[in-house]
Design a protein around this motif. Structure first.
Motif, PDB file in Angstrom:
ATOM      1  N   GLY A  38       0.817  -1.204   0.000  1.00 52.06           N
ATOM      2  CA  GLY A  38       0.000   0.000   0.000  1.00 52.06           C
ATOM      3  C   GLY A  38       0.849   1.251   0.000  1.00 52.06           C
ATOM      4  N   ASP A  39       0.184   2.393   0.116  1.00 52.12           N
ATOM      5  CA  ASP A  39       0.827   3.704   0.119  1.00 52.12           C
ATOM      6  C   ASP A  39       1.267   4.029   1.545  1.00 52.12           C
ATOM      7  N   VAL A  40       2.552   3.851   1.827  1.00 50.90           N
ATOM      8  CA  VAL A  40       3.080   3.980   3.189  1.00 50.90           C
ATOM      9  C   VAL A  40       3.887   5.269   3.336  1.00 50.90           C
ATOM     10  N   THR A  41       3.614   5.993   4.411  1.00 54.04           N
ATOM     11  CA  THR A  41       4.393   7.175   4.777  1.00 54.04           C
ATOM     12  C   THR A  41       5.154   6.868   6.050  1.00 54.04           C
ATOM     13  N   LEU A  42       6.463   7.079   6.023  1.00 50.67           N
ATOM     14  CA  LEU A  42       7.316   6.813   7.175  1.00 50.67           C
ATOM     15  C   LEU A  42       7.343   8.045   8.073  1.00 50.67           C
ATOM     16  N   VAL A  43       6.944   7.850   9.335  1.00 49.79           N
ATOM     17  CA  VAL A  43       6.865   8.945  10.301  1.00 49.79           C
ATOM     18  C   VAL A  43       7.895   8.674  11.403  1.00 49.79           C
ATOM     19  N   PHE A  44       9.118   9.102  11.151  1.00 50.85           N
ATOM     20  CA  PHE A  44      10.184   8.924  12.137  1.00 50.85           C
ATOM     21  C   PHE A  44       9.961   9.885  13.303  1.00 50.85           C
ATOM     22  N   ASP A  45      10.571   9.577  14.444  1.00 47.61           N
ATOM     23  CA  ASP A  45      10.524  10.494  15.575  1.00 47.61           C
ATOM     24  C   ASP A  45      11.215  11.797  15.194  1.00 47.61           C
ATOM     25  N   ASN A  46      10.831  12.868  15.860  1.00 53.87           N
ATOM     26  CA  ASN A  46      11.375  14.202  15.597  1.00 53.87           C
ATOM     27  C   ASN A  46      12.649  14.398  16.414  1.00 53.87           C
ATOM     28  N   GLU A  47      13.737  13.778  15.958  1.00 50.69           N
ATOM     29  CA  GLU A  47      15.016  13.841  16.671  1.00 50.69           C
ATOM     30  C   GLU A  47      16.141  14.237  15.707  1.00 50.69           C
ATOM     31  N   PRO A  48      16.199  15.510  15.332  1.00 49.97           N
ATOM     32  CA  PRO A  48      17.176  15.936  14.324  1.00 49.97           C
ATOM     33  C   PRO A  48      18.635  15.861  14.773  1.00 49.97           C
ATOM     34  N   ARG A  49      18.877  15.624  16.055  1.00 51.71           N
ATOM     35  CA  ARG A  49      20.250  15.494  16.544  1.00 51.71           C
ATOM     36  C   ARG A  49      20.649  14.028  16.757  1.00 51.71           C
ATOM     37  N   ASN A  50      19.738  13.102  16.546  1.00 57.04           N
ATOM     38  CA  ASN A  50      20.012  11.682  16.736  1.00 57.04           C
ATOM     39  C   ASN A  50      20.655  11.120  15.464  1.00 57.04           C
ATOM     40  N   LYS A  51      21.915  10.728  15.555  1.00 53.44           N
ATOM     41  CA  LYS A  51      22.661  10.254  14.379  1.00 53.44           C
ATOM     42  C   LYS A  51      21.986   9.078  13.687  1.00 53.44           C
ATOM     43  N   GLU A  52      21.458   8.140  14.460  1.00 58.37           N
ATOM     44  CA  GLU A  52      20.821   6.962  13.866  1.00 58.37           C
ATOM     45  C   GLU A  52      19.537   7.319  13.124  1.00 58.37           C
ATOM     46  N   ILE A  53      18.724   8.182  13.722  1.00 50.69           N
ATOM     47  CA  ILE A  53      17.480   8.609  13.070  1.00 50.69           C
ATOM     48  C   ILE A  53      17.813   9.358  11.779  1.00 50.69           C
ATOM     49  N   VAL A  54      18.765  10.268  11.841  1.00 46.84           N
ATOM     50  CA  VAL A  54      19.170  11.038  10.662  1.00 46.84           C
ATOM     51  C   VAL A  54      19.636  10.095   9.556  1.00 46.84           C
ATOM     52  N   LYS A  55      20.432   9.112   9.919  1.00 45.98           N
ATOM     53  CA  LYS A  55      20.938   8.142   8.942  1.00 45.98           C
ATOM     54  C   LYS A  55      19.785   7.346   8.308  1.00 45.98           C
ATOM     55  N   MET A  56      18.812   6.933   9.111  1.00 49.11           N
ATOM     56  CA  MET A  56      17.687   6.149   8.583  1.00 49.11           C
ATOM     57  C   MET A  56      16.774   6.989   7.693  1.00 49.11           C
TER      58      MET A  56
END
Length: 146
Positions: free
Chosen positions: A68-86
């Motif tokens: 289906g039509d999936v939107t990825l909603v990551f946590d709002n952590e712009p300083r988290n290296k792992e989140i930024v990388k993902m």
């Protein structure tokens, strides 16, 4: 939920079979013909319509198992290296991703609710801030703080 020494909540996921497939929370209540939101935490997914949770931050990997039509909603952590990388990787593989506006103070959906936002307001923010491709890359570069 478990309490850790720093008093933040952690969760334990229990598998009841021998399957190697990634566990996805909320599959039983999804309408695959509509836009699907994919968040990290099961609690976060309960606030939004047609929303699943991966149980971790690797949303792009989880999205492979969702049709289906999936939107990825990551946590709002712009300083988290792992989140930024993902997020960077999800944009590079052409996923729809939410890039939170800098006016959002909560790190996840649950925290945004606790800060006074309604589920409808959060869904509106998600809708207005979902990007793909070059536009996602531009918004992402302005969002990240690394």
């Amino acid at each position: 939920a478990l309490e850790t020494s720093d008093q933040s909540l952690r969760y334990v996921t229990v598998r009841t079979n021998d399957s190697q497939k990634k566990l996805i929370y909320g599959v039983d209540r999804i309408k695959s013909s509509e836009k699907i939101l994919l968040v990290e935490g099961p609690i976060d997914s309960l606030f939004l319509n047609n929303c699943l949770a991966s149980g971790d931050a690797n949303l792009a990997l989880t999205a492979k198992d969702i049709s289906g039509d999936v939107t990825l909603v990551f946590d709002n952590e712009p300083r988290n290296k792992e989140i930024v990388k993902m997020i960077r990787s999800a944009i590079d593989t052409n996923h729809n991703v939410v890039i939170w506006p800098n006016t959002i103070t909560g790190k996840d959906i649950n925290e945004m609710i606790l800060n006074g936002s309604s589920p409808g307001e959060i869904e509106d923010i998600i809708s207005r801030n979902t990007f793909k491709g070059i536009e996602a890359q531009l918004k992402f570069n302005m969002w990240k703080k690394l």
